[in-house]
Design an enzyme around this catalytic site. Sequence first.
Site, PDB file in Angstrom:
ATOM      1  CG  ASP A  95      14.379 -10.790   9.945  1.00  0.00           C
ATOM      2  OD1 ASP A  95      14.485 -10.039  10.691  1.00  0.00           O
ATOM      3  OD2 ASP A  95      14.457 -12.089  10.035  1.00  0.00           O
ATOM      4  CG  HIS A  98      16.373   2.845   4.003  1.00  0.00           C
ATOM      5  ND1 HIS A  98      16.178   4.419   3.447  1.00  0.00           N
ATOM      6  CD2 HIS A  98      15.773   2.066   3.483  1.00  0.00           C
ATOM      7  CE1 HIS A  98      15.546   3.977   2.213  1.00  0.00           C
ATOM      8  NE2 HIS A  98      15.434   2.623   2.328  1.00  0.00           N
ATOM      9  CE  LYS A 142      14.640   2.086  16.351  1.00  0.00           C
ATOM     10  NZ  LYS A 142      14.140   0.719  16.144  1.00  0.00           N
ATOM     11  CD1 TRP A 160      11.894  -2.335  15.131  1.00  0.00           C
ATOM     12  CD2 TRP A 160      11.690  -1.660  12.806  1.00  0.00           C
ATOM     13  NE1 TRP A 160      11.239  -1.121  14.870  1.00  0.00           N
ATOM     14  CE2 TRP A 160      11.050  -0.750  13.628  1.00  0.00           C
ATOM     15  CE3 TRP A 160      11.549  -1.425  11.293  1.00  0.00           C
ATOM     16  CZ2 TRP A 160      10.624   0.571  12.816  1.00  0.00           C
ATOM     17  CZ3 TRP A 160      11.193  -0.529  10.702  1.00  0.00           C
ATOM     18  CH2 TRP A 160      10.585   0.601  11.603  1.00  0.00           C
ATOM     19  CG  LEU A 217      20.030   6.823 -10.147  1.00  0.00           C
ATOM     20  CD1 LEU A 217      20.378   7.818  -8.835  1.00  0.00           C
ATOM     21  CD2 LEU A 217      21.406   5.895 -10.112  1.00  0.00           C
ATOM     22  CB  SER A 242      16.231   0.084  -5.192  1.00  0.00           C
ATOM     23  OG  SER A 242      16.484  -0.820  -4.126  1.00  0.00           O
ATOM     24  CB  SER A 243      19.993  -4.079  -4.150  1.00  0.00           C
ATOM     25  OG  SER A 243      19.729  -3.621  -2.961  1.00  0.00           O
ATOM     26  CB  CYS A 244      14.383  -3.922  -3.161  1.00  0.00           C
ATOM     27  SG  CYS A 244      13.572  -2.545  -3.985  1.00  0.00           S
ATOM     28  N   GLY A 295      15.128  15.437  -7.707  1.00  0.00           N
ATOM     29  CA  GLY A 295      15.146  14.925  -6.484  1.00  0.00           C
ATOM     30  C   GLY A 295      16.068  15.439  -5.646  1.00  0.00           C
ATOM     31  CG  HIS A 296      17.299  19.527  -5.979  1.00  0.00           C
ATOM     32  ND1 HIS A 296      16.274  19.665  -6.582  1.00  0.00           N
ATOM     33  CD2 HIS A 296      17.628  20.720  -4.977  1.00  0.00           C
ATOM     34  CE1 HIS A 296      15.584  20.880  -6.105  1.00  0.00           C
ATOM     35  NE2 HIS A 296      16.388  21.512  -5.346  1.00  0.00           N
ATOM     36  CE1 TYR A 349      11.706   3.190  -4.315  1.00  0.00           C
ATOM     37  CE2 TYR A 349      13.058   1.410  -4.004  1.00  0.00           C
ATOM     38  CZ  TYR A 349      12.930   2.463  -4.412  1.00  0.00           C
ATOM     39  OH  TYR A 349      14.047   3.437  -4.504  1.00  0.00           O
TER      40      TYR A 349
HETATM   41  O1  GFB Z   1      16.828  -0.487   5.999  1.00  0.00           O
HETATM   42  P1  GFB Z   1      15.525  -1.267   5.930  1.00  0.00           P
HETATM   43  O2  GFB Z   1      14.420  -0.506   6.298  1.00  0.00           O
HETATM   44  O3  GFB Z   1      15.287  -1.842   4.295  1.00  0.00           O
HETATM   45  O4  GFB Z   1      15.729  -2.728   6.734  1.00  0.00           O
HETATM   46  P2  GFB Z   1      15.517  -2.919   3.535  1.00  0.00           P
HETATM   47  C1  GFB Z   1      17.012  -3.416   6.616  1.00  0.00           C
HETATM   48  C2  GFB Z   1      16.803  -4.396   7.896  1.00  0.00           C
HETATM   49  O5  GFB Z   1      17.092  -3.747   9.238  1.00  0.00           O
HETATM   50  C3  GFB Z   1      15.525  -5.100   8.037  1.00  0.00           C
HETATM   51  C4  GFB Z   1      16.065  -4.256   9.998  1.00  0.00           C
HETATM   52  O6  GFB Z   1      15.899  -6.660   8.351  1.00  0.00           O
HETATM   53  C5  GFB Z   1      14.997  -4.563   9.197  1.00  0.00           C
HETATM   54  O7  GFB Z   1      14.155  -5.174  10.066  1.00  0.00           O
HETATM   55  N1  GFB Z   1      16.061  -3.036  11.152  1.00  0.00           N
HETATM   56  C6  GFB Z   1      16.287  -3.209  12.344  1.00  0.00           C
HETATM   57  C7  GFB Z   1      15.222  -1.947  10.812  1.00  0.00           C
HETATM   58  N2  GFB Z   1      15.944  -2.333  13.200  1.00  0.00           N
HETATM   59  C8  GFB Z   1      15.307  -1.290  12.132  1.00  0.00           C
HETATM   60  C9  GFB Z   1      14.880  -0.074  12.400  1.00  0.00           C
HETATM   61  O8  GFB Z   1      14.644   0.539  13.772  1.00  0.00           O
HETATM   62  N3  GFB Z   1      14.328   0.718  11.258  1.00  0.00           N
HETATM   63  C10 GFB Z   1      14.455  -0.063  10.028  1.00  0.00           C
HETATM   64  N4  GFB Z   1      14.167   0.563   8.894  1.00  0.00           N
HETATM   65  N5  GFB Z   1      14.898  -1.126   9.649  1.00  0.00           N
HETATM   66  C11 GFB Z   1      14.395  -1.348   1.977  1.00  0.00           C
HETATM   67  C12 GFB Z   1      13.465  -1.453   1.067  1.00  0.00           C
HETATM   68  O9  GFB Z   1      14.459  -2.927   2.356  1.00  0.00           O
HETATM   69  O10 GFB Z   1      15.662  -1.151   1.392  1.00  0.00           O
HETATM   70  C13 GFB Z   1      13.245  -0.479  -0.100  1.00  0.00           C
HETATM   71  O11 GFB Z   1      12.174  -1.764   1.595  1.00  0.00           O
HETATM   72  C14 GFB Z   1      14.632  -0.418  -0.495  1.00  0.00           C
HETATM   73  O12 GFB Z   1      12.541  -1.085  -1.275  1.00  0.00           O
HETATM   74  C15 GFB Z   1      15.601  -0.163   0.455  1.00  0.00           C
HETATM   75  O13 GFB Z   1      15.190  -1.092  -1.528  1.00  0.00           O
HETATM   76  C16 GFB Z   1      17.165   0.113  -0.069  1.00  0.00           C
HETATM   77  O14 GFB Z   1      16.810  -3.320   3.088  1.00  0.00           O
HETATM   78  O15 GFB Z   1      14.678  -4.331   4.179  1.00  0.00           O
END
Ligand code: GFB
Length: 310
Positions: free
Chosen positions: A270, A180, A188, A203, A106, A108-110, A13-14, A137
């Site tokens: 959330d 993320h 944005k 979000w 590797l 993830s904290s999830c 995954g480089h 995941y």
């Molecule tokens: O980073 P994120 O997508 O991952 O979202 P998770 C973190 C928080 O940010 C959530 C909010 O509460 C989202 O609702 N958020 C607010 C947003 N605005 C936005 C936006 O525009 N985009 C995104 N993406 N989020 C993931 C897991 O969880 O994190 C994976 O689904 C993995 O499995 C990874 O572990 C590290 O922390 O919620």
Amino acid sequence: MYDLTGKRVWVSGHGGMVGSALVRRLERESCEVLTSDRSVDLRDPRAVREWMVANRPDAVIVAAARVGGIMANDTRPAEFIYDNLMIGANQIHEAHAAGVEKLLFLGSSCIYPKFAPQPIPEDALLTGPLEPTNQWYAIAKIAGIKLCQAYRAQHGADFISAMPTNLYGPGDNYDLTSSHVLPALLRKMHEAMEAKHATVEIWGSGTPLREFMHVDDLADACVFLLRNYSDDAHINVGSGIETSIRDLAQTIARVVGFEGKLRFDQTKPDGTPRKLMDSSRLRRLGWTPSTNLHDGIAEVYESFQSQQTE
Ligand code: GFB
């Protein structure tokens, strides 16, 4: 102590954010970094076997994964579970078959239960139900931990696993449907400034708490663990820097210079309410991160802007 001198280290995954950070970090060591190009499908056991036989790595870091933010995880469950199960199982099994000396998987904290005690210790694994948005995941990553433990138990393989917290850094994914939160909000807000929009949509409620770490810190921790860690138990790799999504948005707004309003879209999920890992085991072994969140975001914003102008 595993000596990296003269070793052939495969970073899978480089091309991704984590893999490229690992390649940058390992270039400072006296080892040889091996990478496989995208034509090697890591979901295919034969392709992985052939690559291993042809390239004979001494050590492997499983940094390849199908990754994405909350929306991608929630809407593409089959890809997230299948791809990650196959990538992990193939690399771990074939590494054993090829006599690889050291492997770092590797995760993830999830992997931890949605309502795990905070900060989350390693032994919270499998003590409760997972967060539904990323359970697919998480299950694949839990399987990776268990594979490492099984090959260690049955074959004495020196395979270890590390669980990084939410990462950000250069080479991140800025696609708003799969990224993320941190790169999503950077983009944005940057675009809102350019278009002179008065609001940016965030979000969810803004209340979830997340721990963020710069990917270069993770890469440094991985090299530390390759050298100094050899145990059955997986190990947390966190920064200890916890922030709410609202505060993160405000920090990003300051870095970018966005002065408009934040609008919270509560129709979006959330996810986990809080995800702060207890990384005291790693600290006790002697490793600490070095990047603070504001500086890290400022650096990433610079590289984002230079990408825009290329
Ligand atoms: O980073 P994120 O997508 O991952 O979202 P998770 C973190 C928080 O940010 C959530 C909010 O509460 C989202 O609702 N958020 C607010 C947003 N605005 C936005 C936006 O525009 N985009 C995104 N993406 N989020 C993931 C897991 O969880 O994190 C994976 O689904 C993995 O499995 C990874 O572990 C590290 O922390 O919620």
